[in-house]
Write a protein that holds these residues in place. Structure first.
Motif, PDB file in Angstrom:
ATOM      1  N   ARG A   1     -14.467  -6.577  -8.701  1.00 47.53           N
ATOM      2  CA  ARG A   1     -13.133  -7.002  -9.126  1.00 47.53           C
ATOM      3  C   ARG A   1     -12.079  -6.649  -8.084  1.00 47.53           C
ATOM      4  N   LEU A   2     -12.165  -5.434  -7.517  1.00 46.29           N
ATOM      5  CA  LEU A   2     -11.218  -5.031  -6.477  1.00 46.29           C
ATOM      6  C   LEU A   2     -11.420  -5.823  -5.188  1.00 46.29           C
ATOM      7  N   ALA A   3     -12.673  -6.101  -4.847  1.00 43.08           N
ATOM      8  CA  ALA A   3     -12.945  -6.864  -3.628  1.00 43.08           C
ATOM      9  C   ALA A   3     -12.383  -8.279  -3.727  1.00 43.08           C
ATOM     10  N   ILE A   4     -12.583  -8.912  -4.880  1.00 38.25           N
ATOM     11  CA  ILE A   4     -12.072 -10.276  -5.056  1.00 38.25           C
ATOM     12  C   ILE A   4     -10.549 -10.277  -5.085  1.00 38.25           C
ATOM     13  N   ALA A   5      -9.965  -9.246  -5.713  1.00 40.15           N
ATOM     14  CA  ALA A   5      -8.501  -9.162  -5.746  1.00 40.15           C
ATOM     15  C   ALA A   5      -7.927  -8.977  -4.347  1.00 40.15           C
ATOM     16  N   ALA A   6      -8.630  -8.233  -3.494  1.00 39.08           N
ATOM     17  CA  ALA A   6      -8.144  -8.043  -2.122  1.00 39.08           C
ATOM     18  C   ALA A   6      -8.154  -9.334  -1.327  1.00 39.08           C
TER      19      ALA A   6
ATOM     20  N   GLY B   1      10.139   1.537  -2.424  1.00 39.55           N
ATOM     21  CA  GLY B   1       8.944   0.859  -1.929  1.00 39.55           C
ATOM     22  C   GLY B   1       9.096  -0.628  -2.061  1.00 39.55           C
ATOM     23  N   ALA B   2       8.842  -1.331  -1.036  1.00 37.92           N
ATOM     24  CA  ALA B   2       8.976  -2.791  -1.035  1.00 37.92           C
ATOM     25  C   ALA B   2       7.597  -3.413  -0.919  1.00 37.92           C
ATOM     26  N   VAL B   3       7.300  -4.284  -1.846  1.00 35.00           N
ATOM     27  CA  VAL B   3       6.037  -5.014  -1.813  1.00 35.00           C
ATOM     28  C   VAL B   3       6.351  -6.460  -1.523  1.00 35.00           C
ATOM     29  N   GLU B   4       5.834  -6.957  -0.431  1.00 34.15           N
ATOM     30  CA  GLU B   4       6.107  -8.335  -0.052  1.00 34.15           C
ATOM     31  C   GLU B   4       5.218  -9.248  -0.890  1.00 34.15           C
ATOM     32  N   THR B   5       5.844  -9.997  -1.767  1.00 36.79           N
ATOM     33  CA  THR B   5       5.085 -10.850  -2.677  1.00 36.79           C
ATOM     34  C   THR B   5       4.680 -12.160  -2.043  1.00 36.79           C
ATOM     35  N   ALA B   6       5.330 -12.567  -1.009  1.00 37.05           N
ATOM     36  CA  ALA B   6       5.000 -13.843  -0.372  1.00 37.05           C
ATOM     37  C   ALA B   6       5.375 -13.787   1.096  1.00 37.05           C
TER      38      ALA B   6
ATOM     39  N   ALA C   1      -2.548 -10.897   1.938  1.00 38.45           N
ATOM     40  CA  ALA C   1      -3.933 -10.708   2.371  1.00 38.45           C
ATOM     41  C   ALA C   1      -4.166 -11.386   3.727  1.00 38.45           C
ATOM     42  N   LEU C   2      -5.081 -10.808   4.498  1.00 39.02           N
ATOM     43  CA  LEU C   2      -5.393 -11.338   5.830  1.00 39.02           C
ATOM     44  C   LEU C   2      -6.531 -12.356   5.797  1.00 39.02           C
ATOM     45  N   THR C   3      -6.825 -12.897   4.627  1.00 38.98           N
ATOM     46  CA  THR C   3      -7.933 -13.839   4.509  1.00 38.98           C
ATOM     47  C   THR C   3      -7.797 -15.034   5.452  1.00 38.98           C
ATOM     48  N   PRO C   4      -6.625 -15.729   5.501  1.00 42.81           N
ATOM     49  CA  PRO C   4      -6.521 -16.870   6.430  1.00 42.81           C
ATOM     50  C   PRO C   4      -6.726 -16.460   7.885  1.00 42.81           C
TER      51      PRO C   4
END
Length: 545
Positions: A478-483, A403-408, A489-492
């Motif tokens: 806590r989970l919502a803020i972490a997301a 499993g690969a998690v893209e950190t950046a 994250a797709l925030t931008p």
């Protein structure tokens, strides 16, 4: 002992990448419905707006004689043409002299009044086209002097509504009394007069003389239209204009030919078309953010497929070709849908435009405008998709086994950044090249770039703020803020999409309010200027007039 060298390995070509892209599409477009909808809506808006604008300008060019009311028109302000000028114009062909002014029409019983666009015509009017009256009838007989001594007048329905009148009622115009004998349903040369600030009131030249409104300094425009004998091509009309300048150098004529029958209307249509094109382009750019999100989500699901290709010897360049071709094919589907809808817009709203614009729109398919919409669609899709596809170049083969998690989110390779820059430059160049007024386009592009930068910064700021928030006891919060601030994250993107959409709505509302305020202010100023002179003449006693 002979040695056997392995055959040279040639990189997979574009044909093989195309085959793989088609295989990838066999599963359908389930993950790209938003992608296709964004492209289709933007292309539809641009194709439809450009086609409608072209239809209107084509109609103006083809119906120049009817819109102008002649082959060539000579206009004077305040004073009518003198005898020598009339003789010169009469030698060119059949001439018709029209006087136009703004005046207050009054209802004698209640003294209610309304601003009217008065047109006084002679017996030769109209040289081209047909003046139509509700219920039929000869307009010349309807505007003749009535048995009771009043003059007949034709008006648009709006004047009757404003003053609560009906056919047969009387109105006062200056010192004259007019009888409304009919309602105008079609006026052939209405567009040549530009924007009107009141309903039309059509009378004869004799009726205008009886109003006592023709005074020194009165704001009256006298226009003589000429139906030229013989050929009336642009060369002949240009030669006539030069002859008039030589014969009467101090006349102060404003000369217009059928090639420039309604310059004000044409300029307004071109500006409105450009404005709506920029709006459509903005919608396409907003959809481009959705394009980037859809491509990113799709490629995240394809990480194992890409890793498998890498294990079997595929290069990063081959992976890029496959998914670039796939995205462009999907963009082609959206563009085709947008073209189909945009090409029928002139036909669909042609009847609606006829009630707003005083000319009909020639319903047709305009290939140049549709090709421009295609170019806008492909360039926008490529500009937003290339950086995301470029990141697929570097998906490691090990992603297949763990499993690969893209950190950046890393930047794509330089070649893909250069490709994106070239596509963006082509898009900006296309917008600037096709712009009729760079004073509108350049600030628009600057504002769009500024909005991108600001909203991107807002999105990153929200992520930084969420990352620094104190630990909360509520699991949901806590989970919502972490997301919000998690890696990838797709925030931008969400902030950018919502911010650009809201910016577009606010800009449209501001422009609409500004246009309404400007037109209302101009109408009030012109109404005061017109009524100040006409009311003085209207309120003078008969002995003074």
């Amino acid at each position: 002992m002979p040695s056997f060298a392995p055959p040279p390995v040639t990189p997979p070509g574009l044909a093989l990448a195309f085959r793989f892209a088609l295989r990838e599409l066999r599963g359908g477009v389930a993950g790209f419905r938003i992608f296709i909808a964004c492209i289709a809506l933007g292309v539809m808006a641009i194709a439809g707006v450009l086609s409608i604008g072209r239809a209107l300008t084509t109609t103006i060019a083809e119906e120049g004689q009817t819109l102008l009311g002649g082959d060539i028109a000579f206009s004077l302000l305040h004073v009518p043409p003198d005898a020598d000028q009339r003789a010169f114009l009469a030698k060119l062909g059949t001439a018709s002299e029209v006087a136009t002014l703004r005046a207050m029409a009054r209802k004698p019983e209640t003294l209610d009044q309304a601003l009217a666009e008065v047109k006084a015509v002679d017996a030769a009017y109209p040289l081209y086209g047909r003046l139509e009256v509700e219920g039929g009838g000869d307009w010349k007989a309807l505007t003749a002097k009535q048995p009771d001594g009043s003059f007949g007048a034709l008006a648009e329905q709006a004047l009757l509504v404003r003053l609560d009148l009906k056919v047969g009622d009387r109105i006062a115009l200056g010192a004259a009394t007019l009888t409304l004998t009919g309602v105008i349903t079609a006026e052939p040369d209405k567009a040549a007069g530009g924007i009107g600030f009141g309903p039309r009131l059509l009378i004869t030249r004799d009726a205008l003389a009886a109003t006592d409104l023709v005074q020194p300094g009165s704001l009256i425009r006298f226009t003589t239209r000429v139906r030229v004998d013989g050929p009336a091509d642009e060369a002949r009309l240009s030669a006539i204009e030069k002859q008039a300048e030589v014969a009467f150098p101090k006349a102060g004529w404003e000369v217009r030919s059928r090639a420039n029958a309604a310059p004000g209307l044409k300029a307004n249509i071109e500006r409105f078309t450009q404005f709506l094109t920029l709006v459509g382009l903005t919608a396409l750019v907003i959809g481009g953010v959705g394009v980037a999100n859809a491509v990113r989500s799709y490629l995240d699901r394809k990480r194992e497929v890409i890793a498998t290709w890498k294990c079997l010897g595929a290069t990063g360049g081959f992976v890029f070709k496959v998914y670039a071709l796939e995205v462009m094919m999907l963009a082609g589907i959206g563009i085709a849908i947008g073209l189909a809808l945009g090409s029928v817009l002139p036909i669909a709203i042609g009847a609606y435009l006829a009630d707003i614009v005083p000319i009909g729109a020639r319903a047709a398919v305009y290939p140049r405008e549709l090709l421009l919409a295609v170019a806008y669609g492909f360039l926008t899709a490529a500009a937003f998709a290339l950086p995301v596809i470029g990141r697929a170049h570097d998906v490691p083969p090990t992603a297949l086994f763990r499993g690969a998690v893209e950190t950046a989110r890393r930047w794509p390779r330089r070649r893909y950044l250069i490709m994106t820059a070239v596509v963006l430059a082509a898009l900006v160049g296309l917008v600037l090249t096709l712009s009729d007024d760079p004073r509108i386009t350049v600030p628009y592009l600057g504002a769009l770039i500024g909005a991108f930068v600001v909203l991107r910064g807002v999105g990153l700021g929200i992520m930084a703020l969420a990352r620094r928030m104190p630990h909360l006891h509520s699991t949901e919060w806590r989970l919502a803020i972490a997301a919000i601030h998690r890696p990838g994250a797709l925030t931008p993107s969400v902030v950018l999409s919502l911010g650009l959409g809201l910016t577009l709505l606010v800009a449209l509302a501001g422009i609409d309010y500004g246009l309404r305020a400007e037109l209302t202010s101009s109408c009030r100023n012109r109404r005061r200027a017109s009524s100040s002179s006409t009311c003085r003449a209207a309120t003078r006693p008969p002995s003074a007039t």
